[in-house]
Scaffold this active site. Sequence first.
Site, mmCIF file in Angstrom:
data_model
loop_
_atom_site.group_PDB
_atom_site.id
_atom_site.type_symbol
_atom_site.label_atom_id
_atom_site.label_comp_id
_atom_site.label_asym_id
_atom_site.label_seq_id
_atom_site.Cartn_x
_atom_site.Cartn_y
_atom_site.Cartn_z
ATOM 1 N N ASP A 224 0.846 -1.186 0.000
ATOM 2 C CA ASP A 224 0.000 0.000 0.000
ATOM 3 C C ASP A 224 0.893 1.252 0.000
ATOM 4 O O ASP A 224 1.850 1.325 -0.763
ATOM 5 C CB ASP A 224 -0.952 -0.043 1.206
ATOM 6 C CG ASP A 224 -2.092 0.960 1.103
ATOM 7 O OD1 ASP A 224 -3.112 0.632 0.466
ATOM 8 O OD2 ASP A 224 -1.955 2.069 1.641
ATOM 9 N N TYR A 373 -3.514 11.210 1.380
ATOM 10 C CA TYR A 373 -4.008 11.088 0.003
ATOM 11 C C TYR A 373 -4.026 12.456 -0.676
ATOM 12 O O TYR A 373 -3.639 12.592 -1.838
ATOM 13 C CB TYR A 373 -5.407 10.472 -0.003
ATOM 14 C CG TYR A 373 -5.415 8.994 0.253
ATOM 15 C CD1 TYR A 373 -5.549 8.084 -0.785
ATOM 16 C CD2 TYR A 373 -5.281 8.490 1.551
ATOM 17 C CE1 TYR A 373 -5.550 6.716 -0.548
ATOM 18 C CE2 TYR A 373 -5.280 7.132 1.793
ATOM 19 C CZ TYR A 373 -5.414 6.242 0.736
ATOM 20 O OH TYR A 373 -5.392 4.888 0.980
ATOM 21 N N HIS A 429 -4.732 -7.723 -0.043
ATOM 22 C CA HIS A 429 -4.036 -6.448 0.133
ATOM 23 C C HIS A 429 -3.238 -6.375 1.428
ATOM 24 O O HIS A 429 -2.139 -5.822 1.455
ATOM 25 C CB HIS A 429 -5.064 -5.320 0.096
ATOM 26 C CG HIS A 429 -4.477 -3.953 0.102
ATOM 27 N ND1 HIS A 429 -3.814 -3.418 -0.983
ATOM 28 C CD2 HIS A 429 -4.440 -2.990 1.067
ATOM 29 C CE1 HIS A 429 -3.412 -2.198 -0.701
ATOM 30 N NE2 HIS A 429 -3.762 -1.911 0.543
#
Length: 456
Positions: A224, A373, A429
Amino acid sequence: MYIELAVALVLGAVVALVCLKRKKKGLLKAQDNWWGVGSRPQKPVDDSIRPFNIETTTEEIEDLHRRIDQTRSFPALEESQFNYGFNAGYLEKVVSYWRNNFDWRKQVDILNRYPHFKTKIDGIDIHYVHVKPKNLPEGTRAVPLMMVHGWPGSFYEFYGIIPLLTEPSSPDDIVFEVICPSIPGYGFSEAPHKKGFDSVCAAHIFNKLMKRLGFNQFYVQGGDWGSLITTNMAQLEHNTVKGLHINFAAPEPGLLMVLSLVFGRWFPNLFGFTEHDLKRVFPCVKKLVLDTMKESGYMHIQATKPDTAGRGLNDSPVGLAAYICEKFSTWTNPEFRDLDDGGLERKFSLDDLLTNVMIYWTSRSIISSMRFYKENFSKGPDQAHTKIPVYVPAAMASFPNEVKHSPKLWVKQKYHNLKTYTPMAHGGHFAAMEEPHLLAEDVQKFVKIVEKIKMK
């Protein structure tokens, strides 16, 4: 047949030409910045390493219970499972367990099982877990390895893999000394107080951390955001980072990638595509668009208005748990969307899931974690690090249920010294938390290859 052969030959020549023309585009550079409150002080800053202990209080737990008791439930749609997000019916079960059975004090003791520390770098406190092997064979040295988490995970993701790396069962395995930091703004690492803190800034700080700990050379691993941060670490310090292992690689557009997307279905061998590659890379356009829409809404919110969306999550523990745990369902296996319980307890325990939530809740870090982000995406696709290849030895563990799949050909366009690319048997993930044994085995395989190369 002759036409197909001719096309294949032409494409092969183009592919070879593209690969031969890959040139170095310089090294990534980072500036020293001050991320603390106000301006950089004139006097020297305390750069000592301080032991840190996670603690809780009766007041903290009572406040949590009060907020849980006052939550306003809302019914789920019939037969909706996890296709509308976290199923409200199953959420009631999770909340009931959290309120009545989950023992945060016990989990705090588990978190403190490994040594924690803090140190101030560039104006902010950096938290990390540092685990040294207990029974290191005489005459051997542990290999330093930094492991970096992503969102919405935490350093706790690595608690299952740490003993496999620091106390391996096989005498032929490498013994690691593991460092797991919290990304600034996540968990117990202080959030930056100024705009602009992106993955390169985090990488710069983590390189400084490893040097402060006395490591002149070390390995890094991440998934990630951790994969991007560790990649940036290798780009910044190619002589310091001995090897880079990742379990997530975001595809970066280029001519070879475009060619493979246009012709790969008909000439898979030319691009080294496997059956799994074909299945993941070439779904119908409708399915591709729908799947992207289903799993990317959070990204648009966090890359644009993190402070607005995050405020509600910062106030509501139930909202926070639903928002975070939903990712541990669909990102572990997209088919879990069709299950009433989201398949959460097939791979994780509620204690582990809620412990990860509690790290965000007690540190009040959901808003600052979402800002990461905004800081990364607001700079656009032409950031310096996207144009610079990675030259240090690298490895990719490709888990079949990863959110975004990158075939070996695509990974090699970024990681020019790719030593291993391992199609994993199963997993998604959150690899370190879901499949710690598989990930540990792949890290061992990669580092053994690099260490042998170094010895030669």
